[in-house]
Design a protein around this motif. Structure first.
Motif, mmCIF file in Angstrom:
data_model
loop_
_atom_site.group_PDB
_atom_site.id
_atom_site.type_symbol
_atom_site.label_atom_id
_atom_site.label_comp_id
_atom_site.label_asym_id
_atom_site.label_seq_id
_atom_site.Cartn_x
_atom_site.Cartn_y
_atom_site.Cartn_z
ATOM 1 N N UNK A 1 0.845 -1.196 0.000
ATOM 2 C CA UNK A 1 0.000 0.000 0.000
ATOM 3 C C UNK A 1 0.880 1.246 0.000
ATOM 4 N N UNK A 2 0.376 2.356 -0.544
ATOM 5 C CA UNK A 2 1.197 3.561 -0.714
ATOM 6 C C UNK A 2 1.816 4.045 0.602
ATOM 7 N N UNK A 3 1.050 3.952 1.722
ATOM 8 C CA UNK A 3 1.599 4.450 2.996
ATOM 9 C C UNK A 3 2.881 3.705 3.344
ATOM 10 N N UNK A 4 2.853 2.399 3.059
ATOM 11 C CA UNK A 4 4.027 1.607 3.415
ATOM 12 C C UNK A 4 5.200 1.894 2.477
ATOM 13 N N UNK A 5 4.929 1.897 1.142
ATOM 14 C CA UNK A 5 6.028 2.087 0.182
ATOM 15 C C UNK A 5 6.655 3.471 0.362
ATOM 16 N N UNK B 1 16.275 -1.388 0.588
ATOM 17 C CA UNK B 1 17.226 -0.280 0.550
ATOM 18 C C UNK B 1 17.147 0.475 -0.793
ATOM 19 N N UNK B 2 16.988 -0.296 -1.898
ATOM 20 C CA UNK B 2 16.916 0.326 -3.231
ATOM 21 C C UNK B 2 15.706 1.247 -3.340
ATOM 22 N N UNK B 3 14.589 0.811 -2.789
ATOM 23 C CA UNK B 3 13.393 1.641 -2.824
ATOM 24 C C UNK B 3 13.644 2.940 -2.070
ATOM 25 N N UNK B 4 14.277 2.804 -0.888
ATOM 26 C CA UNK B 4 14.584 4.007 -0.104
ATOM 27 C C UNK B 4 15.486 4.950 -0.900
ATOM 28 N N UNK B 5 16.500 4.375 -1.574
ATOM 29 C CA UNK B 5 17.436 5.204 -2.347
ATOM 30 C C UNK B 5 16.698 5.932 -3.471
#
Lengths: 247, 356
Positions: free
Chosen positions: A221-225, A232-236
């Motif tokens: 869900x968008x709140x989580x992503x 880590x890649x998503x965070x970057x």
């Protein structure tokens, strides 16, 4: 059973593998957003769903019917799954209303009068009924894209694929297009969209999917992503978006 | 304190333009007079050459006037600069330079035009008497114009056949998939072959060969139909390539848009690709059609009585080519309006889509 089911989708261009085994289920009335860097495979994945690109392996099924592989009536599939493109792709030799009516008239067998009337009704909903007799080249980018969405809707599709539909627009024209997508989401249209508009993705999506180099890295869900990404890649990726002032 | 940059230089150009205009006048007078002196056999031609010379001198005078104007503005620019009016000085210099360039253009055009006419008059009007004898042209014009109807008929009938058959060939050449391979191969072979063989050879082979074959229907056609057949076969190959270039230049995104709505390959061609491609191919199509019209004159090799054949008839009985010039003029007369018409049509179409 999900409305659109992708399993193990792989796709290569000559020796460059663009999609490396994607699994994704999209339920009816769900809005799924694909995010990721350019070249991560978002557009290709969308084009594979309605078979504008053929896949090398895996299966695509829509509404319980497998629509990948040989022997499928693709023209019927594509009537069920509409698509809107980054560069609008309106037919420049036809007026706005004809752009919208041509599909219903030629493919759904509607009579021309009725199809044109409906085209104008749909145009009214996006505040473009005064442009019905214009040619695409006479419209702004935002207006053209709104017409392109209406053209897809006029076929009464059961799902819509939206491929970076605001990327070719000047910033002040983005909102008018996104508002229409917002309305469609509220009306329950099943949609898969590839976008760089993170704020919008966060607001409108039921599920956000992060793609990287042809792999589905994270989904939720968008709140989580957007709030607490696991990878880590998503965070970057999201950090870069924030630095660019886009989130 | 800002400092204004000075006016551009204009004096050298203006002086050069003036000298050029004077040289033009002298040349026109000298060449015109020497050619006129060489005309001894025809008083009409002599009078004509005087008129030409007068016209040349008049246009030369206009040229000189433009040059003098350039010079005047140049002087004004200098005096304004001396008075410290830099902006005015710049404007005058710009005027001067513009007049200089007008002088160059005029001088060039007058010189070329004058030289061409003198070429006709030179050597006691030999060229005029060989190609442009008014009496012979007038005497043959009616018969030739009548025979020219044959050329027009050949061009129109072949033109229609070519437009249709060329499109069939172009689509055959683009049929997709494995199943389409034999059709594609045939289309490519046909286009390669017919573009390689000269039209006159095709015409000759068909015109003299088919009657000998005793084939039903085909061998019994008259010469005009052989000509139509030969021209259609040849030009379809060219036109197929014109169509193909038009179809290929429609952006793939149009295909994607149409297919994504559910249109099939052939529907996409018919409703979206061909209508757009047609507009693009109109200019090259016109060139090809004009070439086809001109090649109708080849039919004289198989004995069809077209304008050229009729003119040759006159030419050989009068030992003079003026009647053939009439044919040339007729082709010019029918070609130029077509070009203008297509230009006008394209402009109108473009304006409509832009909403102008």
């Amino acid at each position: 059973m999900a409305f659109i089911e992708l399993s193990g989708i792989e796709k290569s261009y000559s020796n460059h593998q663009v999609l490396k085994g994607i699994d994704l289920d999209v339920e009816k009335h769900q809005v799924v957003t694909l995010i990721g860097a350019s070249g991560s495979g978002k557009s290709t994945l969308l084009r594979c769903i309605n078979a504008l690109e053929t896949i090398d392996s895996g299966t695509v099924s829509v509404d319980g019917d497998v629509v990948s592989g040989p022997g499928v009536d693709l023209d019927r599939l594509r009537r069920k799954v509409g698509m809107v493109f980054q560069s609008f792709n309106l037919f420049p030799h036809m007026t706005v209303e004809d752009n919208i009516a041509v599909g219903p008239v030629r493919l759904l067998g509607e009579d021309r009068e009725g199809a044109l009337r409906r085209a104008r009704e749909l145009l009214e909903r996006v505040n473009l009924d005064h442009r019905a007799r214009y040619y695409p080249d006479q419209l702004s980018g935002g207006q053209q894209q709104r017409v392109a969405i209406v053209r897809a809707i006029a076929m009464r599709p059961e799902a819509l694929l939206l491929d970076e539909i605001t990327s070719a627009l000047d910033p002040e024209l983005v909102a008018e297009v996104l508002n229409i997508v917002r309305d469609l989401a509220r009306d329950g249209m099943t949609m898969i969209l590839a976008t760089h508009e993170m704020q919008f993705a966060r607001e409108v999506s039921d599920v956000v999917v992060f793609l990287e180099q042809g792999k589905l890295l994270e989904k939720g869900p968008p709140e989580q992503i957007f709030g607490e990404p696991k990878e880590e890649r998503t965070r970057a990726f999201l950090r870069q978006i924030v630095e660019a002032g886009r989130l | 304190m800002t400092s204004l940059s000075p006016a551009p230089r204009s004096r050298g150009l203006a002086v050069f333009a003036t000298l050029l205009a004077i040289a033009l006048l002298v040349t026109v007078a000298a060449v015109g007079e020497s050619v006129r002196a060489g005309i001894t056999t025809s008083p009409e031609l002599s009078t004509f050459s005087i008129w030409v010379m007068a016209a040349g001198l008049a246009l030369g005078a206009v040229t000189l006037w433009a040059a003098v104007s350039a010079l005047r503005h140049s002087f004004r620019s200098a005096s304004e600069e001396a008075a410290g009016e830099v902006l005015a000085s710049r404007a005058s210099a710009a005027q001067s330079r513009q007049h200089s360039f007008i002088t160059f253009g005029l001088a060039f055009a007058v010189l070329i035009g004058f030289a061409l006419i003198q070429l006709v008059l030179i050597n006691d009007g030999n060229i005029q008497r060989t190609f442009l004898r008014g009496d012979l042209m007038a005497g043959s014009a009616l018969d030739i114009a009548r025979a020219f109807i044959v050329n027009i008929r050949l061009a129109l009938i072949s033109g229609v056949i070519v437009l249709v058959f060329g499109l069939v060939l172009a689509i055959a050449r683009m049929i997709p998939g494995k199943a389409g391979a034999p059709v594609r191969f045939l289309a490519v072979a046909y286009i390669d072959l017919m573009r390689a063989v000269p039209a006159i050879i095709v015409l000759y082979l068909i015109g003299f060969g088919l009657p000998l074959t005793n084939l039903p229907v085909l061998s019994g056609l008259n010469a005009e139909w052989f000509a139509i057949l030969a021209l259609s076969l040849t030009y379809s190959a060219y036109v197929a390539e014109v169509y193909r270039s038009g179809i290929a230049s429609i952006h793939p995104s149009q295909w994607a848009a149409s297919r994504s709505l559910g249109f099939s390959y052939l529907q996409t061609l018919r409703f979206f690709i061909l209508p757009q491609a047609m507009r693009l191919v109109i200019p090259p199509m016109l060139s090809t059609f004009i070439a086809l019209q001109k090649d109708t004159s080849l039919v004289n090799v198989i004995g069809t009585l077209d304008a050229f054949n009729q003119a040759k008839f006159y030419a050989s009985s009068t030992f003079n080519l003026s009647s053939v010039t009439v044919v040339a003029i007729l082709f010019v007369i029918i070609t130029i309006p077509q070009t203008r018409f297509v230009d006008w049509m394209l402009e109108r179409g473009a304006n409509r889509r832009k909403g102008a």
